[in-house]
Design a protein around this motif. Structure first.
Motif, PDB file in Angstrom:
ATOM      1  N   ILE A 174      15.855 -54.535 -87.606  1.00 64.26           N
ATOM      2  CA  ILE A 174      16.798 -53.595 -86.562  1.00 64.26           C
ATOM      3  C   ILE A 174      16.263 -52.945 -85.016  1.00 64.26           C
ATOM      4  CG2 ILE A 174      18.876 -53.129 -88.395  1.00 64.26           C
ATOM      5  CD1 ILE A 174      17.199 -50.587 -88.845  1.00 64.26           C
ATOM      6  N   SER A 175      15.307 -53.397 -85.557  1.00 67.17           N
ATOM      7  CA  SER A 175      13.774 -52.287 -84.157  1.00 67.17           C
ATOM      8  C   SER A 175      12.869 -51.697 -84.590  1.00 67.17           C
ATOM      9  CB  SER A 175      15.036 -50.748 -84.143  1.00 67.17           C
ATOM     10  OG  SER A 175      13.955 -50.157 -85.315  1.00 67.17           O
ATOM     11  N   VAL A 176      12.220 -52.206 -83.103  1.00 68.83           N
ATOM     12  CA  VAL A 176      11.210 -51.858 -83.036  1.00 68.83           C
ATOM     13  C   VAL A 176       9.784 -50.700 -82.656  1.00 68.83           C
ATOM     14  CG1 VAL A 176      10.582 -54.574 -82.490  1.00 68.83           C
ATOM     15  CG2 VAL A 176      10.838 -52.774 -80.916  1.00 68.83           C
ATOM     16  N   GLY A 182      15.035 -52.322 -77.184  1.00 68.97           N
ATOM     17  CA  GLY A 182      15.302 -51.499 -76.483  1.00 68.97           C
ATOM     18  C   GLY A 182      13.979 -51.490 -75.498  1.00 68.97           C
ATOM     19  N   ASP A 183      13.365 -50.160 -75.265  1.00 67.73           N
ATOM     20  CA  ASP A 183      12.689 -49.594 -74.157  1.00 67.73           C
ATOM     21  C   ASP A 183      11.340 -49.817 -74.299  1.00 67.73           C
ATOM     22  OD1 ASP A 183      14.511 -48.668 -72.906  1.00 67.73           O
ATOM     23  OD2 ASP A 183      14.018 -45.896 -72.976  1.00 67.73           O
ATOM     24  N   ALA A 184      10.930 -50.418 -75.938  1.00 68.99           N
ATOM     25  CA  ALA A 184       9.426 -50.710 -76.655  1.00 68.99           C
ATOM     26  C   ALA A 184       9.293 -52.175 -75.513  1.00 68.99           C
ATOM     27  CB  ALA A 184      10.076 -51.169 -78.065  1.00 68.99           C
ATOM     28  N   SER A 185       9.879 -52.626 -75.070  1.00 67.58           N
ATOM     29  CA  SER A 185       9.780 -53.802 -74.186  1.00 67.58           C
ATOM     30  C   SER A 185       9.038 -53.624 -72.959  1.00 67.58           C
ATOM     31  CB  SER A 185      10.944 -54.786 -73.760  1.00 67.58           C
ATOM     32  OG  SER A 185      11.550 -54.022 -72.686  1.00 67.58           O
ATOM     33  N   LYS A 207      17.280 -57.886 -76.989  1.00 65.02           N
ATOM     34  CA  LYS A 207      16.569 -57.380 -75.781  1.00 65.02           C
ATOM     35  C   LYS A 207      17.115 -56.066 -76.095  1.00 65.02           C
ATOM     36  CE  LYS A 207      16.170 -60.730 -72.196  1.00 65.02           C
ATOM     37  NZ  LYS A 207      17.081 -60.857 -70.476  1.00 65.02           N
ATOM     38  N   GLU A 208      18.217 -55.855 -76.725  1.00 70.23           N
ATOM     39  CA  GLU A 208      19.114 -54.508 -77.584  1.00 70.23           C
ATOM     40  C   GLU A 208      18.379 -54.341 -78.379  1.00 70.23           C
ATOM     41  OE1 GLU A 208      20.862 -57.788 -76.802  1.00 70.23           O
ATOM     42  OE2 GLU A 208      21.208 -56.652 -74.155  1.00 70.23           O
ATOM     43  N   GLN A 209      17.605 -54.853 -79.235  1.00 69.77           N
ATOM     44  CA  GLN A 209      17.252 -54.394 -80.515  1.00 69.77           C
ATOM     45  C   GLN A 209      15.761 -53.633 -80.116  1.00 69.77           C
ATOM     46  OE1 GLN A 209      18.147 -58.279 -82.651  1.00 69.77           O
ATOM     47  NE2 GLN A 209      18.673 -56.989 -84.444  1.00 69.77           N
ATOM     48  N   GLY A 261      21.069 -46.938 -81.726  1.00 71.22           N
ATOM     49  CA  GLY A 261      21.028 -45.457 -80.720  1.00 71.22           C
ATOM     50  C   GLY A 261      22.126 -44.433 -80.577  1.00 71.22           C
ATOM     51  N   ARG A 262      23.214 -44.863 -81.123  1.00 75.82           N
ATOM     52  CA  ARG A 262      24.639 -43.632 -80.640  1.00 75.82           C
ATOM     53  C   ARG A 262      24.298 -42.689 -81.216  1.00 75.82           C
ATOM     54  NH1 ARG A 262      29.224 -46.478 -82.004  1.00 75.82           N
ATOM     55  NH2 ARG A 262      29.172 -45.387 -83.931  1.00 75.82           N
ATOM     56  N   VAL A 263      24.318 -41.566 -80.671  1.00 79.15           N
ATOM     57  CA  VAL A 263      24.516 -40.102 -81.892  1.00 79.15           C
ATOM     58  C   VAL A 263      25.659 -39.785 -81.836  1.00 79.15           C
ATOM     59  CG1 VAL A 263      23.461 -37.538 -81.030  1.00 79.15           C
ATOM     60  CG2 VAL A 263      22.396 -39.212 -80.106  1.00 79.15           C
ATOM     61  N   LEU A 264      25.429 -39.102 -83.040  1.00 77.65           N
ATOM     62  CA  LEU A 264      26.757 -38.827 -84.023  1.00 77.65           C
ATOM     63  C   LEU A 264      26.522 -37.487 -84.245  1.00 77.65           C
ATOM     64  CD1 LEU A 264      29.624 -39.852 -85.766  1.00 77.65           C
ATOM     65  CD2 LEU A 264      27.551 -39.806 -87.625  1.00 77.65           C
ATOM     66  N   GLU A 265      27.272 -36.919 -83.995  1.00 78.52           N
ATOM     67  CA  GLU A 265      27.016 -35.003 -85.350  1.00 78.52           C
ATOM     68  C   GLU A 265      28.207 -35.189 -86.208  1.00 78.52           C
ATOM     69  OE1 GLU A 265      27.948 -31.645 -82.862  1.00 78.52           O
ATOM     70  OE2 GLU A 265      26.805 -32.284 -80.270  1.00 78.52           O
ATOM     71  N   LYS A 266      27.912 -34.836 -87.653  1.00 80.73           N
ATOM     72  CA  LYS A 266      28.487 -34.412 -88.290  1.00 80.73           C
ATOM     73  C   LYS A 266      27.788 -32.525 -88.857  1.00 80.73           C
ATOM     74  CE  LYS A 266      29.619 -36.911 -92.971  1.00 80.73           C
ATOM     75  NZ  LYS A 266      30.926 -36.984 -92.427  1.00 80.73           N
ATOM     76  N   THR A 267      29.212 -32.255 -89.350  1.00 77.49           N
ATOM     77  CA  THR A 267      29.521 -31.400 -90.794  1.00 77.49           C
ATOM     78  C   THR A 267      29.222 -31.929 -91.841  1.00 77.49           C
ATOM     79  OG1 THR A 267      30.444 -29.922 -88.421  1.00 77.49           O
ATOM     80  CG2 THR A 267      30.160 -28.797 -90.913  1.00 77.49           C
ATOM     81  N   PHE A 268      27.956 -31.171 -93.133  1.00 77.92           N
ATOM     82  CA  PHE A 268      28.070 -31.046 -93.873  1.00 77.92           C
ATOM     83  C   PHE A 268      28.541 -30.134 -94.936  1.00 77.92           C
ATOM     84  CE2 PHE A 268      24.978 -34.564 -92.379  1.00 77.92           C
ATOM     85  CZ  PHE A 268      25.337 -35.753 -92.836  1.00 77.92           C
ATOM     86  N   HIS A 269      29.650 -29.703 -96.008  1.00 79.53           N
ATOM     87  CA  HIS A 269      29.853 -28.868 -96.550  1.00 79.53           C
ATOM     88  C   HIS A 269      29.612 -29.365 -97.621  1.00 79.53           C
ATOM     89  CE1 HIS A 269      32.472 -27.468 -93.516  1.00 79.53           C
ATOM     90  NE2 HIS A 269      32.796 -28.838 -93.625  1.00 79.53           N
ATOM     91  N   ALA A 270      28.842 -28.443 -98.914  1.00 81.81           N
ATOM     92  CA  ALA A 270      28.653 -28.035-100.113  1.00 81.81           C
ATOM     93  C   ALA A 270      28.830 -29.503-100.985  1.00 81.81           C
ATOM     94  CB  ALA A 270      29.014 -27.294-100.623  1.00 81.81           C
TER      95      ALA A 270
END
Length: 187
Positions: A122-124, A100-103, A96-98, A48-57
């Motif tokens: 990995i997730s539901v 998550g809030d769906a529980s 429980k981590e996998q 669930g981590r958010v990653l910021e990335k810049t993609f070039h051509a």
């Protein structure tokens, strides 16, 4: 299949360094000087981590090996949630981590989608609307007829949401699982 910078868009699922991500924000930038690039915010399917990335051509990213399977929620014990494949009756357990809030919205027998990455769950993903019963809520008071007024209600899964005053214990209600909000009373 490899994605290039021009293929990127919101909602696209990509894999970077073996981790599957979904692009949640996307911005194509064309500066006055220099080459265009894409700035993207991605959310990991694994943690669930958010990653910021810049993609070039010339940058490339892979399509992840993701499979959605419909499964049925069976039960949960101290540290895991158990699901059954509706086609071959195989059972899996997720932490429980996998889950998550769906529980907060899982009830026995509910059909959900389980996301697999490289054949590992990995997730539901629960349906956007579920029907749950109210197990505890304060009683009505005479004169509380305003439709804007709300009171807390504990549902059969343990989740607490705000409901209108006319909802009583034992009532079944529709709940929006994405927002965690009351929709309507089920007749």
């Amino acid at each position: 299949m490899a994605y290039s910078m021009s293929d990127l868009k919101k909602g696209l699922k990509i894999e970077i360094e073996g981790v599957p991500y979904r692009i949640v924000e996307y911005q194509h930038v064309k500066p006055g000087k220099g080459a265009a690039f894409v700035r993207a915010k991605m959310k990991s399917f694994l943690d669930g981590r958010v990653l910021e990335k810049t993609f070039h051509a010339g940058d490339k990213c892979e399509e992840p090996n993701l499979i959605d399977k419909q499964m049925q929620f069976l039960y949960h014990d101290d540290d895991s949630y158990h699901f059954m494949d509706t086609e071959n009756y195989e059972q899996i357990a997720l932490s429980k981590e996998q889950v998550g809030d769906a529980s907060k919205w899982l009830i026995d027998g509910l059909n959900i989608n389980v996301l697999f990455h490289n054949n590992k769950a990995i997730s539901v993903d629960v349906p956007s609307i579920v029907v749950l019963s109210v197990v505890q809520t304060p009683p009505n008071f005479k004169g509380d007829t305003s439709s804007a007024s709300k009171k807390p209600a504990t549902l059969q899964t343990g989740a607490v949401i705000q409901v209108p005053y006319h909802i009583l214990e034992g009532d079944s209600i529709k709940v929006n699982t994405e927002l965690g909000e009351y929709i309507e009373k089920v007749k």
